[in-house]
Write a protein that holds these residues in place. Structure first.
Motif, PDB file in Angstrom:
ATOM      1  N   GLU A   1       0.626  -1.151  -0.172  1.00 61.08           N
ATOM      2  CA  GLU A   1      -0.121  -0.102   0.160  1.00 61.08           C
ATOM      3  C   GLU A   1       0.769   1.316  -0.009  1.00 61.08           C
ATOM      4  OE1 GLU A   1      -3.403  -0.500   3.114  1.00 61.08           O
ATOM      5  OE2 GLU A   1      -1.934  -2.201   3.438  1.00 61.08           O
ATOM      6  N   LEU A   2       0.390   2.280  -0.895  1.00 62.31           N
ATOM      7  CA  LEU A   2       1.057   3.707  -0.877  1.00 62.31           C
ATOM      8  C   LEU A   2      -0.125   4.452  -0.737  1.00 62.31           C
ATOM      9  CD1 LEU A   2       3.242   1.820  -2.742  1.00 62.31           C
ATOM     10  CD2 LEU A   2       3.965   3.968  -3.711  1.00 62.31           C
ATOM     11  N   HIS A   3       0.295   5.285   0.620  1.00 59.71           N
ATOM     12  CA  HIS A   3      -0.837   6.079   0.912  1.00 59.71           C
ATOM     13  C   HIS A   3      -0.186   7.512   0.865  1.00 59.71           C
ATOM     14  CE1 HIS A   3      -3.476   3.213   2.380  1.00 59.71           C
ATOM     15  NE2 HIS A   3      -2.345   2.774   3.187  1.00 59.71           N
ATOM     16  N   ASN A   4      -0.660   8.287  -0.181  1.00 61.91           N
ATOM     17  CA  ASN A   4      -0.435   9.724  -0.283  1.00 61.91           C
ATOM     18  C   ASN A   4       0.940  10.230  -0.319  1.00 61.91           C
ATOM     19  OD1 ASN A   4      -3.012   9.534   1.550  1.00 61.91           O
ATOM     20  ND2 ASN A   4      -3.591  10.706   0.000  1.00 61.91           N
ATOM     21  N   ILE A   5       1.925   9.513  -1.292  1.00 58.84           N
ATOM     22  CA  ILE A   5       3.217   9.846  -1.080  1.00 58.84           C
ATOM     23  C   ILE A   5       3.624  10.940  -1.779  1.00 58.84           C
ATOM     24  CG2 ILE A   5       5.393   8.804  -1.788  1.00 58.84           C
ATOM     25  CD1 ILE A   5       4.263   7.146   0.174  1.00 58.84           C
ATOM     26  N   CYS A   6       4.341  11.830  -1.176  1.00 59.24           N
ATOM     27  CA  CYS A   6       4.961  12.842  -1.825  1.00 59.24           C
ATOM     28  C   CYS A   6       6.376  13.067  -1.672  1.00 59.24           C
ATOM     29  CB  CYS A   6       4.303  14.368  -1.232  1.00 59.24           C
ATOM     30  SG  CYS A   6       2.776  14.410  -1.356  1.00 59.24           S
ATOM     31  N   LYS A   7       7.026  13.480  -2.594  1.00 63.74           N
ATOM     32  CA  LYS A   7       8.587  13.331  -2.724  1.00 63.74           C
ATOM     33  C   LYS A   7       8.938  14.248  -3.591  1.00 63.74           C
ATOM     34  CE  LYS A   7      12.683  12.242  -1.425  1.00 63.74           C
ATOM     35  NZ  LYS A   7      13.137  12.399  -0.120  1.00 63.74           N
ATOM     36  N   ARG A   8       9.846  15.247  -3.107  1.00 65.46           N
ATOM     37  CA  ARG A   8      10.727  16.026  -3.907  1.00 65.46           C
ATOM     38  C   ARG A   8      11.901  16.075  -3.873  1.00 65.46           C
ATOM     39  NH1 ARG A   8       9.465  22.078  -2.865  1.00 65.46           N
ATOM     40  NH2 ARG A   8       7.182  21.752  -2.610  1.00 65.46           N
TER      41      ARG A   8
ATOM     42  N   ASP B   1       1.401  13.136  -4.331  1.00 65.68           N
ATOM     43  CA  ASP B   1       0.216  12.440  -3.657  1.00 65.68           C
ATOM     44  C   ASP B   1       0.084  11.013  -4.604  1.00 65.68           C
ATOM     45  OD1 ASP B   1      -1.885  12.068  -1.796  1.00 65.68           O
ATOM     46  OD2 ASP B   1      -3.102  13.528  -3.028  1.00 65.68           O
ATOM     47  N   VAL B   2       0.869  10.299  -4.455  1.00 69.44           N
ATOM     48  CA  VAL B   2       0.475   8.957  -4.945  1.00 69.44           C
ATOM     49  C   VAL B   2      -0.061   7.852  -4.151  1.00 69.44           C
ATOM     50  CG1 VAL B   2       1.616   7.077  -6.231  1.00 69.44           C
ATOM     51  CG2 VAL B   2       2.584   9.109  -6.910  1.00 69.44           C
ATOM     52  N   SER B   3      -1.298   7.396  -4.391  1.00 68.03           N
ATOM     53  CA  SER B   3      -1.640   6.361  -3.626  1.00 68.03           C
ATOM     54  C   SER B   3      -2.119   5.094  -4.728  1.00 68.03           C
ATOM     55  CB  SER B   3      -3.043   6.659  -2.924  1.00 68.03           C
ATOM     56  OG  SER B   3      -2.952   7.595  -2.145  1.00 68.03           O
ATOM     57  N   LEU B   4      -1.623   4.121  -4.067  1.00 72.39           N
ATOM     58  CA  LEU B   4      -1.882   2.678  -4.782  1.00 72.39           C
ATOM     59  C   LEU B   4      -2.140   1.472  -3.762  1.00 72.39           C
ATOM     60  CD1 LEU B   4       1.274   2.853  -7.279  1.00 72.39           C
ATOM     61  CD2 LEU B   4      -1.039   3.108  -7.753  1.00 72.39           C
TER      62      LEU B   4
ATOM     63  N   THR C   1      10.219   5.023 -11.775  1.00 72.05           N
ATOM     64  CA  THR C   1      11.403   4.242 -11.273  1.00 72.05           C
ATOM     65  C   THR C   1      11.311   4.796  -9.516  1.00 72.05           C
ATOM     66  OG1 THR C   1      12.852   4.154 -12.937  1.00 72.05           O
ATOM     67  CG2 THR C   1      13.808   4.306 -10.735  1.00 72.05           C
ATOM     68  N   THR C   2      11.094   6.078  -9.276  1.00 70.96           N
ATOM     69  CA  THR C   2      11.077   6.785  -7.793  1.00 70.96           C
ATOM     70  C   THR C   2       9.675   5.757  -7.123  1.00 70.96           C
ATOM     71  OG1 THR C   2      11.643   8.689  -8.985  1.00 70.96           O
ATOM     72  CG2 THR C   2      10.912   8.818  -6.791  1.00 70.96           C
ATOM     73  N   ILE C   3       8.672   5.382  -7.718  1.00 68.61           N
ATOM     74  CA  ILE C   3       7.555   4.667  -7.414  1.00 68.61           C
ATOM     75  C   ILE C   3       8.188   3.298  -6.810  1.00 68.61           C
ATOM     76  CG2 ILE C   3       5.363   3.553  -7.420  1.00 68.61           C
ATOM     77  CD1 ILE C   3       4.525   5.905  -9.190  1.00 68.61           C
ATOM     78  N   LEU C   4       8.707   2.833  -7.616  1.00 69.08           N
ATOM     79  CA  LEU C   4       9.566   1.750  -7.142  1.00 69.08           C
ATOM     80  C   LEU C   4      10.410   1.825  -5.964  1.00 69.08           C
ATOM     81  CD1 LEU C   4      10.190  -0.422 -10.566  1.00 69.08           C
ATOM     82  CD2 LEU C   4       8.284  -0.437  -9.113  1.00 69.08           C
ATOM     83  N   ARG C   5      11.359   2.887  -6.026  1.00 67.41           N
ATOM     84  CA  ARG C   5      12.176   3.167  -5.032  1.00 67.41           C
ATOM     85  C   ARG C   5      11.541   3.119  -3.743  1.00 67.41           C
ATOM     86  NH1 ARG C   5      17.525   3.812  -7.075  1.00 67.41           N
ATOM     87  NH2 ARG C   5      17.941   5.141  -5.131  1.00 67.41           N
ATOM     88  N   ALA C   6      10.579   3.855  -3.907  1.00 70.34           N
ATOM     89  CA  ALA C   6       9.833   4.261  -2.480  1.00 70.34           C
ATOM     90  C   ALA C   6       9.352   2.878  -1.903  1.00 70.34           C
ATOM     91  CB  ALA C   6       8.546   5.068  -2.846  1.00 70.34           C
ATOM     92  N   ILE C   7       8.709   2.005  -2.826  1.00 71.92           N
ATOM     93  CA  ILE C   7       8.209   0.605  -2.411  1.00 71.92           C
ATOM     94  C   ILE C   7       9.340  -0.088  -1.548  1.00 71.92           C
ATOM     95  CG2 ILE C   7       7.285  -1.474  -2.778  1.00 71.92           C
ATOM     96  CD1 ILE C   7       5.686   0.126  -5.180  1.00 71.92           C
ATOM     97  N   ALA C   8      10.818  -0.096  -2.263  1.00 72.06           N
ATOM     98  CA  ALA C   8      11.739  -0.679  -1.721  1.00 72.06           C
ATOM     99  C   ALA C   8      12.423  -0.078  -0.672  1.00 72.06           C
ATOM    100  CB  ALA C   8      12.890  -0.876  -2.965  1.00 72.06           C
TER     101      ALA C   8
ATOM    102  N   ASP D   1       8.489  12.611   1.757  1.00 70.96           N
ATOM    103  CA  ASP D   1       8.095  13.884   2.521  1.00 70.96           C
ATOM    104  C   ASP D   1       6.953  13.701   3.509  1.00 70.96           C
ATOM    105  OD1 ASP D   1      10.534  14.813   1.235  1.00 70.96           O
ATOM    106  OD2 ASP D   1       9.592  15.839  -0.210  1.00 70.96           O
ATOM    107  N   SER D   2       5.789  13.032   2.756  1.00 68.91           N
ATOM    108  CA  SER D   2       4.749  12.736   3.290  1.00 68.91           C
ATOM    109  C   SER D   2       4.157  11.450   2.938  1.00 68.91           C
ATOM    110  CB  SER D   2       4.108  13.844   3.329  1.00 68.91           C
ATOM    111  OG  SER D   2       3.425  14.008   2.043  1.00 68.91           O
ATOM    112  N   GLY D   3       3.093  10.940   3.634  1.00 70.40           N
ATOM    113  CA  GLY D   3       2.701   9.665   3.196  1.00 70.40           C
ATOM    114  C   GLY D   3       3.230   8.440   3.777  1.00 70.40           C
ATOM    115  N   GLU D   4       2.919   7.236   3.364  1.00 68.90           N
ATOM    116  CA  GLU D   4       3.392   5.964   4.084  1.00 68.90           C
ATOM    117  C   GLU D   4       3.536   5.071   3.050  1.00 68.90           C
ATOM    118  OE1 GLU D   4      -0.429   5.197   7.128  1.00 68.90           O
ATOM    119  OE2 GLU D   4       1.533   6.097   7.657  1.00 68.90           O
ATOM    120  N   VAL D   5       4.380   4.021   3.064  1.00 65.35           N
ATOM    121  CA  VAL D   5       4.412   2.757   2.489  1.00 65.35           C
ATOM    122  C   VAL D   5       4.334   1.572   3.268  1.00 65.35           C
ATOM    123  CG1 VAL D   5       5.885   1.415   0.739  1.00 65.35           C
ATOM    124  CG2 VAL D   5       5.969   3.907   0.549  1.00 65.35           C
ATOM    125  N   LEU D   6       3.275   0.683   3.087  1.00 63.62           N
ATOM    126  CA  LEU D   6       2.911  -0.470   3.784  1.00 63.62           C
ATOM    127  C   LEU D   6       3.145  -1.646   3.074  1.00 63.62           C
ATOM    128  CD1 LEU D   6      -0.126   0.846   5.503  1.00 63.62           C
ATOM    129  CD2 LEU D   6       2.177   0.730   6.726  1.00 63.62           C
TER     130      LEU D   6
END
Ligand SMILES: Nc1ncnc2c1ncn2[C@@H]1O[C@H](COP(=O)(O)OP(=O)(O)OP(=O)(O)O)[C@@H](O)[C@H]1O
Ligand SMILES: [Mg+2]
Lengths: 269, 247
Positions: free
Chosen positions: B3-10, B19-22, B41-48, B54-59
């Motif tokens: 789960e990705l909840h409202n991920i923001c990254k700069r 604000d990515v949610s998946l 790629t940044t989404i994959l790297r967030a999951i890994a 900066d905000s949001g969470e990866v579960l």
């Protein structure tokens, strides 16, 4: 209007200087922490012996030829300058003493440090930076392989061994260079020369020289690895990491070399 | 479940994820499409867990990957494989040693067991002939396959693929697609695949998400994506030069 613009440019001037200083402080801290992390990882040194030996080969054996030339000619230049001058006063007998002292105390470690910075420091920075920008370090992290254990520790250990070793080699060859000059130009026999050299070897000079070379080994490998690990922006970043690590290693060798000398010969100890 | 909840990254001043949610179910093959540089790629790297958003969470299965301690991260990553965009092989190790690396470094199994597992994976990706070659002596497509062999060598439950088929010929691409489908069917592997190859996306995907400028534009089954009314998605999947997407 003009005033505001002026103030702004002054502000941004100091702002950028401040940022650069903060970055330097951060980077110094990063390098020191990296070294201590590697120190902790040294308990795996035996398991990583193959990699360590490989790094020793790359940094030590491959730089041997250059080391030999620099040491020999360095010794010859040094003894030529001093010898010709001293001979005018009939004091050429001092040359052997001078040579062994200078090489032991200072030039052995310094020359080896300079050579290995160019040889292995640059290679380490370039190699690690390439790995960083091509996602290899990330791949290690993904496999839960500690990059400090896998990459940094073997390199630091290798230089900690190779720099003192090569530095002894440099001293021997440098002194031999002096012997050549003394024989051909100053009219001393080899026997005389080495007799005097032997008489003037001081244990303290030797261990200070070795300590210096050990510290230089740590400095060069830590700075180069740290620069490699923080590289970004593709090939440009690799070049930058290499350049910066060579320049800062040189500066640190000079500065730290001075302080070690001051510590042991400046009346503190 | 991932789960990705409202991920923001700069990064610096550039907002890369906005604000990515998946939500990706177990055993699902989830495909991420989008232009170059939109943050796939940044989404994959967030999951890994390569950076803290900066905000949001990866579960991952309910466990926080963001801000996890290195031990928790290592545990989560043990179940994950990551195929990097460039293969990311260690260039002084041979193909075989690269594939064996995770097993060797973590001392999993005896030498014979490791050899057997590595041979099996090399065979699966048709790399047996290249086993003793160095990464500098093999083609880009082969590097990618070696990277994939290494990613699956510990039989992960989750595999993140960063453009697995780019640089491969169509036959080999089909082979990789088949492999992804096979791992899903037989081993219930969860796959997240970043790709530019729409044909392959339709073949393997349970769901497809299109990313545009750091956010999810549309997320749905291949059918839904094919019949989309969203003009951005239409333009992308049809590969048209003119449309709402700024090039
Ligand atoms: N560590 C970083 N530091 C600074 N900027 C970054 C970093 N990582 C990614 N970016 C920026 O984020 C943006 C998205 O990068 P990302 O690699 O996720 O794109 P992508 O969708 O995978 O593109 P491609 O299809 O070309 O691989 C890019 O503009 C990139 O410059
Ligand atoms: Mg990418």
């Amino acid at each position: 209007m003009e005033n505001i613009a002026k103030e702004k440019s002054i502000y941004s001037f100091f702002h950028s200087i401040g940022q650069k200083m903060l970055y330097q402080i951060w980077f110094s801290g990063f390098t020191i922490v990296l070294f201590f992390k590697a120190l902790l990882q040294m308990r795996f040194a035996f398991a990583k012996r193959r990699e360590i030996v490989k790094q020793m080969y790359v940094s030590g054996i491959k730089s041997m030829l250059v080391c030999s030339i620099v040491a020999l000619f360095g010794g010859m230049i040094l003894s030529l300058h001093t010898g010709v001058e001293l001979k005018r006063w009939g004091q050429q007998d001092v040359v052997p003493t001078l040579m062994i002292n200078v090489m032991n105390k200072e030039m052995g470690a310094f020359l080896t440090g300079i050579i290995l910075t160019a040889f292995s420091g640059a290679a380490m920075a370039a190699e690690l930076a390439t790995m960083k920008v091509s996602e290899e370090i990330d791949a290690l992290e993904m496999m839960s392989i500690n990059p400090v254990r896998f990459l940094v520790m073997p390199r630091i250990v290798a230089l900690m061994i190779m720099l003192p070793t090569l530095s002894i080699y440099t001293v021997i060859l440098g002194v031999f260079g002096g012997a050549l000059i003394s024989y051909f130009q100053l009219g001393l026999t080899f026997e005389d020369y080495y007799h005097r050299v032997y008489e003037s070897i001081w244990l303290k000079d030797m261990y200070v020289g070795l300590l210096k070379s050990l510290v230089f080994g740590i400095i060069i490998s830590s700075i180069s690895c740290a620069n490699g690990l923080i590289a970004e922006n593709g090939a440009e970043g690799v070049g930058r990491a290499t350049r910066i690590s060579v320049v800062s290693s040189y500066l640190m060798i000079l500065i730290v070399g001075y302080f070690i000398t001051a510590l042991f010969y400046g009346g503190f100890l | 479940m991932i789960e990705l909840h409202n991920i923001c990254k700069r990064f610096g001043s550039k907002i890369v994820l906005d604000d990515v949610s998946l939500k990706i179910e177990d055993g699902e093959t989830f495909v991420i499409i989008g232009q170059s540089g939109v943050g796939k790629t940044t989404i994959l790297r967030a999951i890994a867990g390569f950076f803290n958003p900066d905000s949001g969470e990866v579960l991952i299965d309910g466990i926080h990957m963001d801000r996890a301690t290195s031990r928790v991260k290592a545990n989560l990553r043990e179940k994950m494989g990551f195929l990097f965009q460039s293969g990311a092989l260690i260039n002084w190790l041979s193909v075989r040693e690269n594939v064996a690396l995770p097993l060797v470094e973590h001392r999993i199994g005896t030498k014979e067991e490791i050899d057997r597992i590595v041979d099996e994976k090399l065979e699966l990706l048709q790399l047996t002939d290249a086993a003793e070659k160095m990464p500098s002596d093999i083609s880009g497509g082969m590097k990618k396959r070696v990277g994939l062999a290494r990613a699956i060598v510990r039989n992960p439950r989750i595999i993140l693929y960063d453009e697995p088929t780019s640089g491969l010929d169509p036959v080999m691409s089909a082979k990789i697609d088949e492999l992804i489908i096979k791992m899903k069917n037989e081993l219930k592997v969860t796959s997240i695949v970043v790709t530019h190859d729409m044909e392959s996306a339709y073949r393997i995907a349970d769901r497809i998400a299109m990313i545009y400028k750091g956010s999810v534009l549309q997320c749905g089954t291949p059918e839904e994506i094919k019949n989309t009314t969203n003009p951005f998605v239409r333009q992308f999947i049809e590969g048209r030069l003119h449309g709402p997407i700024e090039v």
